[in-house]
Scaffold this motif. Structure first.
Motif, PDB file in Angstrom:
ATOM      1  N   THR A  36       0.836  -1.199   0.000  1.00 60.05           N
ATOM      2  CA  THR A  36       0.000   0.000   0.000  1.00 60.05           C
ATOM      3  C   THR A  36       0.870   1.247   0.000  1.00 60.05           C
ATOM      4  O   THR A  36       2.059   1.213   0.350  1.00 60.05           O
ATOM      5  CB  THR A  36      -0.896   0.024   1.236  1.00 60.05           C
ATOM      6  OG1 THR A  36      -0.081   0.173   2.408  1.00 60.05           O
ATOM      7  CG2 THR A  36      -1.732  -1.250   1.335  1.00 60.05           C
ATOM      8  N   VAL A  61      -6.135  10.070  -1.825  1.00 61.11           N
ATOM      9  CA  VAL A  61      -6.369   8.623  -1.761  1.00 61.11           C
ATOM     10  C   VAL A  61      -6.129   8.146  -0.337  1.00 61.11           C
ATOM     11  O   VAL A  61      -5.428   8.792   0.449  1.00 61.11           O
ATOM     12  CB  VAL A  61      -5.447   7.851  -2.735  1.00 61.11           C
ATOM     13  CG1 VAL A  61      -5.670   8.306  -4.177  1.00 61.11           C
ATOM     14  CG2 VAL A  61      -3.981   8.012  -2.322  1.00 61.11           C
ATOM     15  N   HIS A  65      -4.308   2.637  -0.668  1.00 59.11           N
ATOM     16  CA  HIS A  65      -4.123   2.696  -2.122  1.00 59.11           C
ATOM     17  C   HIS A  65      -2.821   1.998  -2.508  1.00 59.11           C
ATOM     18  O   HIS A  65      -1.776   2.196  -1.893  1.00 59.11           O
ATOM     19  CB  HIS A  65      -4.088   4.159  -2.572  1.00 59.11           C
ATOM     20  CG  HIS A  65      -3.689   4.352  -3.996  1.00 59.11           C
ATOM     21  ND1 HIS A  65      -4.547   4.165  -5.051  1.00 59.11           N
ATOM     22  CD2 HIS A  65      -2.491   4.727  -4.557  1.00 59.11           C
ATOM     23  CE1 HIS A  65      -3.935   4.408  -6.181  1.00 59.11           C
ATOM     24  NE2 HIS A  65      -2.678   4.761  -5.912  1.00 59.11           N
ATOM     25  N   PRO A  67      -0.021   1.927  -5.200  1.00 58.24           N
ATOM     26  CA  PRO A  67       0.441   2.805  -6.275  1.00 58.24           C
ATOM     27  C   PRO A  67       0.787   2.044  -7.547  1.00 58.24           C
ATOM     28  O   PRO A  67       1.277   0.913  -7.500  1.00 58.24           O
ATOM     29  CB  PRO A  67       1.678   3.480  -5.679  1.00 58.24           C
ATOM     30  CG  PRO A  67       2.122   2.579  -4.582  1.00 58.24           C
ATOM     31  CD  PRO A  67       0.901   1.903  -4.060  1.00 58.24           C
ATOM     32  N   GLU A  71       2.731   7.120 -11.131  1.00 61.28           N
ATOM     33  CA  GLU A  71       1.911   8.002 -10.317  1.00 61.28           C
ATOM     34  C   GLU A  71       2.785   9.039  -9.601  1.00 61.28           C
ATOM     35  O   GLU A  71       3.913   8.752  -9.201  1.00 61.28           O
ATOM     36  CB  GLU A  71       1.102   7.209  -9.291  1.00 61.28           C
ATOM     37  CG  GLU A  71      -0.026   6.402  -9.913  1.00 61.28           C
ATOM     38  CD  GLU A  71      -0.884   5.705  -8.876  1.00 61.28           C
ATOM     39  OE1 GLU A  71      -2.008   5.300  -9.223  1.00 61.28           O
ATOM     40  OE2 GLU A  71      -0.434   5.562  -7.711  1.00 61.28           O
TER      41      GLU A  71
END
Length: 266
Positions: A36, A61, A65, A67, A71
């Motif tokens: 995460t 987020v 989340h 990744p 990003e």
């Protein structure tokens, strides 16, 4: 980690936690494609207790989340004042923050304190069981998953530590209403009620007393009063609500002094 690359930029306030090369702008981080974002941020040195928001490509987020490659992540600092929902605001301090604990109690803030090192798991468990914000300078402790809530204390100087905590959490200040020794509540006490716990010189010199309802310690305006009064006045001037200083009763006024014997004679 050996997987998707992302760009991560940390708020300036978080620079204390990350290597110098990650301060001042976005840098590349390699993830494993499964962890995460919260785990990635902590692996880069920042406890999630200090993170206010995680923003990916312009949208906020959750820490859960995962990744993806390319990003762009912005890690913001926790907002001040910080609100802690879910329980009355109260604190738990680790073994290294005894002076800060006593000063918070002096201001009427609920501050539990472990004077011996009970270990990180026990501290985190107590934070969760009692829903207390754990204050510590131990970054590893603040990363423990069982922790209910926590905050890093940024300075090693008691004056700065107090300002940091008061500015971050904006607790209600009720000076002279808590026992500096055990965190219990003070009540007004007559000289007759506590006479057996006083030395002869104290009985003859002082008339206004307070007693802790938990540990029975007795307080009065003693030799340290001026120094403690200065701490209280400075905190109220910067962080206290208007008129708050005038709301202190007789018990609080007595609480500015030294500690006498407890009922057990200690």
């Amino acid at each position: 980690m050996n997987g998707p690359q992302i760009l991560v930029e940390f708020a300036p306030e978080l620079g204390i936690f990350v290597p110098h090369e990650r301060r001042g702008g976005p840098t590349t981080a390699v993830t494993d494609g499964a962890s995460t974002l919260g785990h990635v941020v902590e692996s880069l040195g920042v406890p999630l207790t200090e993170v206010g928001a995680l923003v990916v490509d312009g949208g906020e987020v959750p820490a859960a989340h995962v990744p993806a490659a390319g990003e762009r992540v912005t890690v913001r600092a926790v907002p001040r004042p910080q609100r802690v929902p879910g329980a009355p605001l109260r604190f738990l301090l680790d073994v290294h923050l005894g002076t800060l604990a006593r000063r918070l109690r002096l201001l009427g803030v609920d501050a539990a304190y472990e004077s011996t090192d009970i270990g990180d798991p026990a501290l985190a468990a107590r934070s969760a069981a009692e829903r207390r914000v754990l204050l510590s300078r131990d970054r590893g402790l603040l990363r423990r998953r069982e922790l209910w809530a926590g905050a890093y204390v940024y300075s090693d100087r008691p004056d700065d530590q107090l300002r940091d905590v008061l500015g971050r959490f904006a607790p209600e200040l009720r000076p002279w209403t808590r026992c500096s020794a055990c965190n219990g509540t003070l009540r007004a006490a007559t000289k007759d009620e506590v006479a057996d716990l006083l030395e002869g010189g104290t009985r003859g010199t002082y008339d206004v007393f307070a007693q802790c309802e938990a540990c029975a310690r007795v307080f009065w305006r003693g030799a340290h009063h001026d120094r403690l009064e200065e701490i209280v006045e400075r905190a109220l001037a910067e962080f206290g609500a208007s008129g708050q200083a005038g709301q202190v009763g007789q018990a609080g006024q007595a609480g500015a002094g030294l500690t006498a014997r407890t009922a057990a004679g200690s």
